[in-house]
Design a protein around this motif. Structure first.
Motif, mmCIF file in Angstrom:
data_model
loop_
_atom_site.group_PDB
_atom_site.id
_atom_site.type_symbol
_atom_site.label_atom_id
_atom_site.label_comp_id
_atom_site.label_asym_id
_atom_site.label_seq_id
_atom_site.Cartn_x
_atom_site.Cartn_y
_atom_site.Cartn_z
ATOM 1 N N VAL A 89 -6.088 78.575 18.852
ATOM 2 C CA VAL A 89 -5.224 77.523 18.481
ATOM 3 C C VAL A 89 -5.125 76.986 17.136
ATOM 4 C CG1 VAL A 89 -5.532 74.955 19.213
ATOM 5 C CG2 VAL A 89 -6.207 76.550 20.783
ATOM 6 N N VAL A 90 -6.224 77.146 16.371
ATOM 7 C CA VAL A 90 -6.320 76.859 14.836
ATOM 8 C C VAL A 90 -5.270 77.758 14.322
ATOM 9 C CG1 VAL A 90 -7.580 77.064 12.739
ATOM 10 C CG2 VAL A 90 -8.595 75.958 14.764
ATOM 11 N N LEU A 91 -4.916 78.990 14.442
ATOM 12 C CA LEU A 91 -4.280 80.116 13.673
ATOM 13 C C LEU A 91 -2.764 79.580 14.337
ATOM 14 C CD1 LEU A 91 -3.560 82.233 12.248
ATOM 15 C CD2 LEU A 91 -3.975 83.891 14.046
ATOM 16 N N GLY A 92 -2.658 79.434 15.517
ATOM 17 C CA GLY A 92 -1.156 78.954 16.010
ATOM 18 C C GLY A 92 -0.581 77.737 15.215
ATOM 19 N N LYS A 93 -1.593 76.853 15.157
ATOM 20 C CA LYS A 93 -1.189 75.375 14.643
ATOM 21 C C LYS A 93 -1.084 75.591 13.115
ATOM 22 C CE LYS A 93 -0.508 72.301 16.370
ATOM 23 N NZ LYS A 93 0.926 71.674 16.990
ATOM 24 N N PHE A 94 -1.836 76.369 12.715
ATOM 25 C CA PHE A 94 -1.747 76.929 10.980
ATOM 26 C C PHE A 94 -0.407 77.382 10.884
ATOM 27 C CE2 PHE A 94 -1.958 80.108 7.780
ATOM 28 C CZ PHE A 94 -2.134 79.385 6.913
ATOM 29 N N LEU A 95 0.086 78.150 11.502
ATOM 30 C CA LEU A 95 1.240 79.033 11.359
ATOM 31 C C LEU A 95 2.431 77.824 11.434
ATOM 32 C CD1 LEU A 95 0.956 82.208 13.311
ATOM 33 C CD2 LEU A 95 0.948 81.954 10.923
ATOM 34 N N GLU A 96 2.305 77.184 12.440
ATOM 35 C CA GLU A 96 3.355 75.948 12.628
ATOM 36 C C GLU A 96 3.483 75.157 11.418
ATOM 37 O OE1 GLU A 96 4.517 72.388 15.820
ATOM 38 O OE2 GLU A 96 2.543 73.299 15.753
ATOM 39 N N HIS A 97 2.237 74.701 10.923
ATOM 40 C CA HIS A 97 2.187 73.826 9.880
ATOM 41 C C HIS A 97 2.604 74.351 8.455
ATOM 42 C CE1 HIS A 97 0.499 70.515 7.412
ATOM 43 N NE2 HIS A 97 -0.269 71.258 6.744
ATOM 44 N N ALA A 98 2.283 75.890 8.231
ATOM 45 C CA ALA A 98 2.561 76.391 6.977
ATOM 46 C C ALA A 98 4.147 76.659 6.904
ATOM 47 C CB ALA A 98 2.051 77.845 7.124
ATOM 48 N N VAL A 99 4.800 76.744 8.189
ATOM 49 C CA VAL A 99 6.190 77.122 8.125
ATOM 50 C C VAL A 99 6.805 75.706 8.070
ATOM 51 C CG1 VAL A 99 8.156 77.491 9.665
ATOM 52 C CG2 VAL A 99 6.206 79.026 9.628
ATOM 53 N N ASP A 100 6.447 74.440 8.604
ATOM 54 C CA ASP A 100 6.923 73.277 8.595
ATOM 55 C C ASP A 100 6.673 72.695 7.072
ATOM 56 O OD1 ASP A 100 7.672 73.040 10.900
ATOM 57 O OD2 ASP A 100 6.003 71.907 11.595
#
Length: 243
Positions: free
Chosen positions: A104-115
């Motif tokens: 969950v942390v990795l998936g949301k990190f990717l989303e946050h990094a892209v955003d």
């Protein structure tokens, strides 16, 4: 007491540890700094990983309920529904049948990094090793990546079902396919030709990885603000240039 010169040197050394790696636009903390050996740096990081697995004030798996048959999480403007198989968790060596906080942390990190403009995934080829229930791969595909999710043969049924259920959106920017991969076996050519832009590795031995990769640890200040955990670590790995 340290002299002003010593303090300045320490600060410079500390700053030298923070660098940009690969396509990620944020600065990460290098695991190897001047004067350290690969084995020394790997040992230090392994101790850190060991430490965060010990009992803490925060309960383990704060973002997931592994006893549930379904995990729901909002990502990339969609409500994702990840099926789990808690009964399979009792089988020795089977950890990919349920979600873990690290996923969950990795998936949301990717989303946050892209955003945040720190990372570009659109059009990138991603090979995920040990995809488990598939949440990270789903999020990467929603962010525009061409994702190949891999796992052992007996884990693929659940993985495929989650990909099919969650990537039916008409506005899907990327793509996702599921394929079998047993670590140590020769991979199919479509996994390595062309070479992937990113590999997502859930488990590996740091000392072995350091022989072929430059590795940096992403500080938690760069993670998704609502999905941080003292029991997870995010790394950036960049292949070393051949001499």
């Amino acid at each position: 007491m340290a002299t002003a010169a010593e303090v300045e040197t320490e600060e410079e050394t500390e700053m030298m540890k923070m660098v940009k790696l690969g396509s990620y636009d944020g600065k990460v903390r290098l695991l190897i700094v001047s004067g350290d050996s690969e084995s020394e740096s790997a040992a230090e990081e392994t101790m850190l990983l060991w430490g965060i697995q010990q009992p803490t004030l925060s309960k383990p798996n704060a973002f997931v309920a592994q006893s549930s048959l379904n995990l729901r999480i909002d990502a990339c403007g969609h409500s994702l529904s990840i099926l789990q198989s808690p009964s399979s968790l009792g089988t020795p060596g089977v950890t990919g049948s349920v979600m873990w906080d690290s996923g969950v942390v990795l998936g949301k990190f990717l989303e946050h990094a892209v955003d945040s403009g720190m990372l570009l995934l659109h059009g990138k080829k991603i090979v995920e090793l040990g995809s488990g229930c598939g949440l990270v791969g789903c999020i990467a595909a929603l962010l525009g990546a061409q994702v190949i999710l891999t796992d052992l043969p007996d884990r693929l049924r659940l993985l495929k079902k989650n990909i099919q259920n969650n990537l039916r959106h008409g506005d899907l920017r990327g793509s996702a396919v599921v394929t079998e991969l047993t670590w140590g076996d020769d991979p199919d050519q479509d996994l390595i030709q062309p070479l992937p832009d990113y590999d997502s590795v859930l488990e590996y031995f740091l000392e072995a990885a350091m022989k072929d990769f430059v590795i940096g640890r992403v500080e938690q200040t760069q993670w998704h603000p609502d999905y941080c955990s003292p029991r997870a670590v995010v790394y950036i790995l960049v292949k070393k240039l051949e001499k």
